[in-house]
Design an enzyme around this catalytic site. Structure first.
Site, PDB file in Angstrom:
ATOM      1  CE1 TYR A 133      87.294  45.092  13.731  1.00 36.25           C
ATOM      2  CE2 TYR A 133      85.058  45.847  13.300  1.00 36.25           C
ATOM      3  CZ  TYR A 133      85.922  44.920  13.825  1.00 36.25           C
ATOM      4  OH  TYR A 133      85.413  43.805  14.435  1.00 36.25           O
ATOM      5  CB  SER A 191      82.753  41.345  12.727  1.00 37.06           C
ATOM      6  OG  SER A 191      81.775  42.262  13.144  1.00 37.06           O
ATOM      7  CE  LYS A 228      87.520  41.551  12.536  1.00 39.92           C
ATOM      8  NZ  LYS A 228      88.545  40.632  13.048  1.00 39.92           N
TER       9      LYS A 228
HETATM   10  N1  UFG Z   1      75.828  52.089  22.856  1.00 36.20           N
HETATM   11  C1  UFG Z   1      75.343  53.089  23.664  1.00 36.20           C
HETATM   12  N2  UFG Z   1      76.229  53.719  24.490  1.00 36.20           N
HETATM   13  C2  UFG Z   1      77.550  53.388  24.551  1.00 36.20           C
HETATM   14  C3  UFG Z   1      78.027  52.350  23.713  1.00 36.20           C
HETATM   15  C4  UFG Z   1      77.136  51.736  22.873  1.00 36.20           C
HETATM   16  O1  UFG Z   1      74.163  53.424  23.631  1.00 36.20           O
HETATM   17  O2  UFG Z   1      78.294  54.015  25.311  1.00 36.20           O
HETATM   18  C5  UFG Z   1      74.883  51.391  21.972  1.00 36.20           C
HETATM   19  C6  UFG Z   1      75.250  51.514  20.507  1.00 36.20           C
HETATM   20  O3  UFG Z   1      74.697  52.689  19.972  1.00 36.20           O
HETATM   21  C7  UFG Z   1      74.634  50.233  19.935  1.00 36.20           C
HETATM   22  C8  UFG Z   1      74.751  49.224  21.083  1.00 36.20           C
HETATM   23  O4  UFG Z   1      74.941  50.012  22.258  1.00 36.20           O
HETATM   24  O5  UFG Z   1      73.281  50.447  19.684  1.00 36.20           O
HETATM   25  C9  UFG Z   1      75.929  48.291  20.937  1.00 36.20           C
HETATM   26  O6  UFG Z   1      77.096  49.057  20.718  1.00 36.20           O
HETATM   27  P1  UFG Z   1      78.564  48.435  20.786  1.00 36.20           P
HETATM   28  O7  UFG Z   1      79.528  49.546  20.498  1.00 36.20           O
HETATM   29  O8  UFG Z   1      78.743  47.686  22.053  1.00 36.20           O
HETATM   30  O9  UFG Z   1      78.516  47.377  19.635  1.00 36.20           O
HETATM   31  P2  UFG Z   1      78.252  47.601  18.073  1.00 36.20           P
HETATM   32  O10 UFG Z   1      77.058  46.785  17.757  1.00 36.20           O
HETATM   33  O11 UFG Z   1      78.253  48.992  17.657  1.00 36.20           O
HETATM   34  O12 UFG Z   1      79.617  47.026  17.560  1.00 36.20           O
HETATM   35  C10 UFG Z   1      79.722  45.782  17.105  1.00 36.20           C
HETATM   36  C11 UFG Z   1      81.167  45.259  17.337  1.00 36.20           C
HETATM   37  C12 UFG Z   1      82.137  45.957  16.438  1.00 36.20           C
HETATM   38  C13 UFG Z   1      81.607  46.012  15.029  1.00 36.20           C
HETATM   39  C14 UFG Z   1      80.278  46.698  15.024  1.00 36.20           C
HETATM   40  C15 UFG Z   1      79.752  46.902  13.643  1.00 36.20           C
HETATM   41  O13 UFG Z   1      81.559  45.435  18.683  1.00 36.20           O
HETATM   42  O14 UFG Z   1      83.328  45.228  16.458  1.00 36.20           O
HETATM   43  O15 UFG Z   1      79.394  45.896  15.759  1.00 36.20           O
HETATM   44  O16 UFG Z   1      78.462  47.414  13.661  1.00 36.20           O
HETATM   45  F1  UFG Z   1      82.420  46.683  14.199  1.00 36.20           F
END
Ligand code: UFG
Length: 357
Positions: free
Chosen positions: A153, A128, A157
């Protein structure tokens, strides 16, 4: 030439099911192993429909069970393994670290040990972009330094990448006599793919993401809000130092991501690797903000989403996107679907599981 067989651990899940389809489309035989801890048979049934193959071997098993993994490798001649079988909820891993370390590390060690014991193997590890952490040197290349993980988590990785690197190094340096359990035999080569943010669903709408409970990730939360399962999407923070104040991510279409796996497996099996252990970023190279993604979803699907801005979510990085040149050049792979196509597929899948279309 005999068909090569790829073991897909965690193959009934979101990414695993899309990868299984693309492997079969590319002419590989696939064995799926899954303990169904975070999915049901919906996607595996979808895979069978899409590929027209009713005979894909399915092994209901936990890869943490050493004897079962050894037995599996004894029953099939596995040419390559793609290892997905792992827990992936960031927040849960902070609350239950032992569960995460035990599951994510044990299963991978078992796969590696059994691979070696049965004559060696080509191992593709599902990693990731989380390993890069927060950085202002964007886009990130595979050479960008990894940073201390902010969750167990994320740490699993990093540790699994290191395990794979060390096992491959030992296999090259010492042979495999000292590299595994008593029955050590063959060499190991491997690739780690560092995914950015996989989203969307297969164009058939027969497979897609099936989150249990309240989704953690953005796109399933969007589609569940659009269909009425959730009242309102919370956008976490609009005061970030980005053009519109919301976080920037590199959203990669799930079918494009799956095709990167086929390219990486072929590279290993066709003897095209330049080093025994290689790492590739899998993204689009294009940053998209949360607000842009929400607007694109509304536009392409012709609907209005109920959303509000709330406080930042702890642990979120401001911005991350991939430098994809290495994957483009070495794997001969490139993300092709537009974010609009991907968001249309995510909505079609949400409607499919709701029984609407
Ligand atoms: N977000 C929202 N509202 C939500 C969900 C997410 O605004 O309900 C925003 C988050 O703040 C972020 C973006 O959407 O800015 C993406 O969020 P995700 O949770 O979809 O994805 P992430 O980038 O946080 O997560 C990804 C992978 C994980 C990993 C993580 C590490 O999905 O497996 O990156 O940063 F661990």
């Amino acid at each position: 030439m005999a068909k090569k067989t790829v073991l897909v651990s965690g193959g009934a899940g979101y990414i695993g099911s899309h990868v299984t389809v693309e492997l079969i489309n590319a002419g590989y035989d696939v064995v799926v192993a899954d303990n169904m801890s975070n999915c049901d048979m919906t996607c595996f049934e979808g895979v069978k429909k899409i590929t027209g193959r009713d005979d894909i071997p399915f092994e209901l098993m936990d890869c943490c069970d050493t004897a079962k993994v050894q037995d599996l490798f004894g029953r099939y001649k596995i040419d390559a393994v793609i290892h997905f079988a792992a827990f992936k909820a960031v927040g849960e891993s902070v609350a239950q670290p032992i569960k995460y370390y035990r599951n994510n590390l044990d299963s991978f060690l078992n796969i590696l040990d059994a691979s070696i014991a049965h004559g060696g193997c080509n191992v593709l590890f599902s990693s990731s972009a989380t390993v890069y952490g927060e950085t202002d040197k964007l886009p990130v290349t595979e050479e960008s330094p990894r940073q201390s993980a902010t969750s167990p988590y994320g740490n699993t990785k990093q540790i699994c990448e290191d395990i794979l690197r060390d096992v491959i190094k030992a296999s090259a340096a010492y042979g495999t006599e000292v590299n595994a359990g008593a029955s050590a035999q063959g060499p190991v080569k491997g690739i780690a793919l560092r995914y950015f943010n996989p989203i969307g669903a297969h164009p058939s709408a027969l497979i897609g993401e099936l989150p249990r409970g309240v989704p953690n990730n953005l796109v399933p939360f969007i589609t569940q809000t659009a269909i009425g399962k959730r009242a309102c999407l919370s956008i976490f923070g609009n005061d970030y130092p980005t053009p519109d104040g919301t976080c920037l991510r590199d959203y990669i279409d799930i079918v494009d991501l799956a095709k990167a796996h086929v390219a990486a497996v072929s590279r290993m099996l066709d003897g095209k690797m330049k080093k025994d252990y290689e790492i590739f970023n899998v993204g689009t190279g294009r940053p998209v903000s949360v607000s842009e993604l929400v607007n694109a979803f509304e536009k392409v699907n012709g609907l209005k989403l109920n959303y509000k801005y709330v406080d930042r979510r702890p642990g979120d990085v401001v911005a991350i996107w991939a430098d994809t040149r290495l994957a483009n050049e070495e794997l001969g792979w490139k993300a092709e679907r537009t974010v609009e196509e991907t968001l249309a597929s995510a909505w079609a899948w949400e409607k499919h599981i709701a029984g609407i279309e």
